[in-house]
Design an enzyme around this catalytic site. Sequence first.
Site, PDB file in Angstrom:
ATOM      1  CG  ASN A  10      -1.837   1.129   1.341  1.00  0.00           C
ATOM      2  OD1 ASN A  10      -1.425   2.272   1.124  1.00  0.00           O
ATOM      3  ND2 ASN A  10      -3.087   0.888   1.679  1.00  0.00           N
ATOM      4  CG  HIS A  13       0.656   6.215   4.909  1.00  0.00           C
ATOM      5  ND1 HIS A  13      -0.260   7.226   5.133  1.00  0.00           N
ATOM      6  CD2 HIS A  13       0.089   5.081   5.364  1.00  0.00           C
ATOM      7  CE1 HIS A  13      -1.327   6.706   5.742  1.00  0.00           C
ATOM      8  NE2 HIS A  13      -1.142   5.411   5.884  1.00  0.00           N
ATOM      9  CG  HIS A  46      -8.363   4.165   0.972  1.00  0.00           C
ATOM     10  ND1 HIS A  46      -8.571   4.075   2.325  1.00  0.00           N
ATOM     11  CD2 HIS A  46      -9.554   4.540   0.444  1.00  0.00           C
ATOM     12  CE1 HIS A  46      -9.841   4.370   2.595  1.00  0.00           C
ATOM     13  NE2 HIS A  46     -10.438   4.666   1.469  1.00  0.00           N
ATOM     14  NE  ARG A  48      -9.578   8.843   4.153  1.00  0.00           N
ATOM     15  CZ  ARG A  48      -9.994   8.059   5.153  1.00  0.00           C
ATOM     16  NH1 ARG A  48      -9.381   6.917   5.402  1.00  0.00           N
ATOM     17  NH2 ARG A  48     -10.981   8.431   5.921  1.00  0.00           N
ATOM     18  NE  ARG A  52      -7.639  11.579   5.540  1.00  0.00           N
ATOM     19  CZ  ARG A  52      -8.153  10.917   6.580  1.00  0.00           C
ATOM     20  NH1 ARG A  52      -7.429  10.004   7.204  1.00  0.00           N
ATOM     21  NH2 ARG A  52      -9.366  11.163   7.007  1.00  0.00           N
ATOM     22  CG  HIS A  53      -3.677   8.958   1.660  1.00  0.00           C
ATOM     23  ND1 HIS A  53      -4.494   8.250   0.835  1.00  0.00           N
ATOM     24  CD2 HIS A  53      -3.932   8.525   2.933  1.00  0.00           C
ATOM     25  CE1 HIS A  53      -5.207   7.404   1.568  1.00  0.00           C
ATOM     26  NE2 HIS A  53      -4.915   7.561   2.852  1.00  0.00           N
ATOM     27  CD  GLU A  72      -7.442   0.033   1.353  1.00  0.00           C
ATOM     28  OE1 GLU A  72      -7.789   0.998   2.048  1.00  0.00           O
ATOM     29  OE2 GLU A  72      -6.403  -0.599   1.549  1.00  0.00           O
ATOM     30  CB  THR A 103      -9.672   1.664   7.177  1.00  0.00           C
ATOM     31  OG1 THR A 103      -9.218   2.296   5.980  1.00  0.00           O
ATOM     32  CG2 THR A 103     -11.012   1.028   6.943  1.00  0.00           C
ATOM     33  CD  GLU A 153      -7.117  -6.243   3.138  1.00  0.00           C
ATOM     34  OE1 GLU A 153      -7.114  -6.150   1.900  1.00  0.00           O
ATOM     35  OE2 GLU A 153      -6.557  -5.414   3.884  1.00  0.00           O
ATOM     36  CG  HIS A 196      -5.586  -1.693   9.380  1.00  0.00           C
ATOM     37  ND1 HIS A 196      -5.097  -0.989  10.444  1.00  0.00           N
ATOM     38  CD2 HIS A 196      -6.200  -0.790   8.587  1.00  0.00           C
ATOM     39  CE1 HIS A 196      -5.412   0.282  10.309  1.00  0.00           C
ATOM     40  NE2 HIS A 196      -6.078   0.433   9.192  1.00  0.00           N
TER      41      HIS A 196
END
Length: 252
Positions: A10, A13, A46, A48, A52-53, A72, A103, A153, A196
């Site tokens: 992922n 970040h 992901h 969103r 935000r990222h 995602e 999440t 998942e 996660h």
Amino acid sequence: MIRTVRLGVNVDHVATIRNARGGALPDPVRAARAAITAGADSITAHLREDRRHIRDADIEALRALSSPLNFEMAATPEMIALAVRLVPHACCLVPERREERTTEGGLNVIGQKESLRPAIAALKEAGIRVSLFVEPSLAVLEAAADLGAPVVELHTGTWCDALAAGDSAKAAAEFERIAAAAHGGEKLGLEIHAGHGLDYASAEEVSRLPEIAELNIGHFLIGEAVFVGLGNTIARMRKAMDTGRAAAGAAA
Ligand code: PXP
């Protein structure tokens, strides 16, 4: 023959760091390419609602890479329309609250069955492999199977938080829930993924569960990469997962 556990990296970040300065660096697509070179089987990102990222252009560029993209997303009309247009390899449906840091839990599959049903159908119709991010509970997995989702998942965050807090009784109980859900879910015909909060040790441990086909890992890998580089971090994670899986094979 022992099935290796696939690693989905992922890159959210990397985009978080980029966005902190408002420029173009570091580029999450470059990180994705480096992750693939280092042994990642797929890339997860992901998008969103608040962007935000990861941003729309990132998702488009990640989709254009040769490795599978696990997109995602929340099951909103906006995201479903985007997924149907881009046709990523997979979509992982997650709950989303604007104020959350990450999440926070699995999808409310039982409570939202009727709104999830058409979303899953639309994605499947487009040829996308649909995964639901869920709590490790058999009742939830039964609802997922009933909705026709081929993949779940399992949320490992509560287990990882208990490990980090040194609460071994809670961690053991949570791991039992994950193990039971993986076992029960596979019997329902679901492909079992997990993710996660995983680090080297927890990824190794969860890879011992023979039903686990894929782990999706982000925050820890990107953080470790600051110290030893993304390639070394992914190579070490691969080794941890292979060690766990080999132990599962030996125990079988
Ligand atoms: N799987 C899902 C569904 C997630 O929402 C996240 C966090 O974005 C992850 C896996 C990866 O979690 P982490 O960044 O803690 O490794």
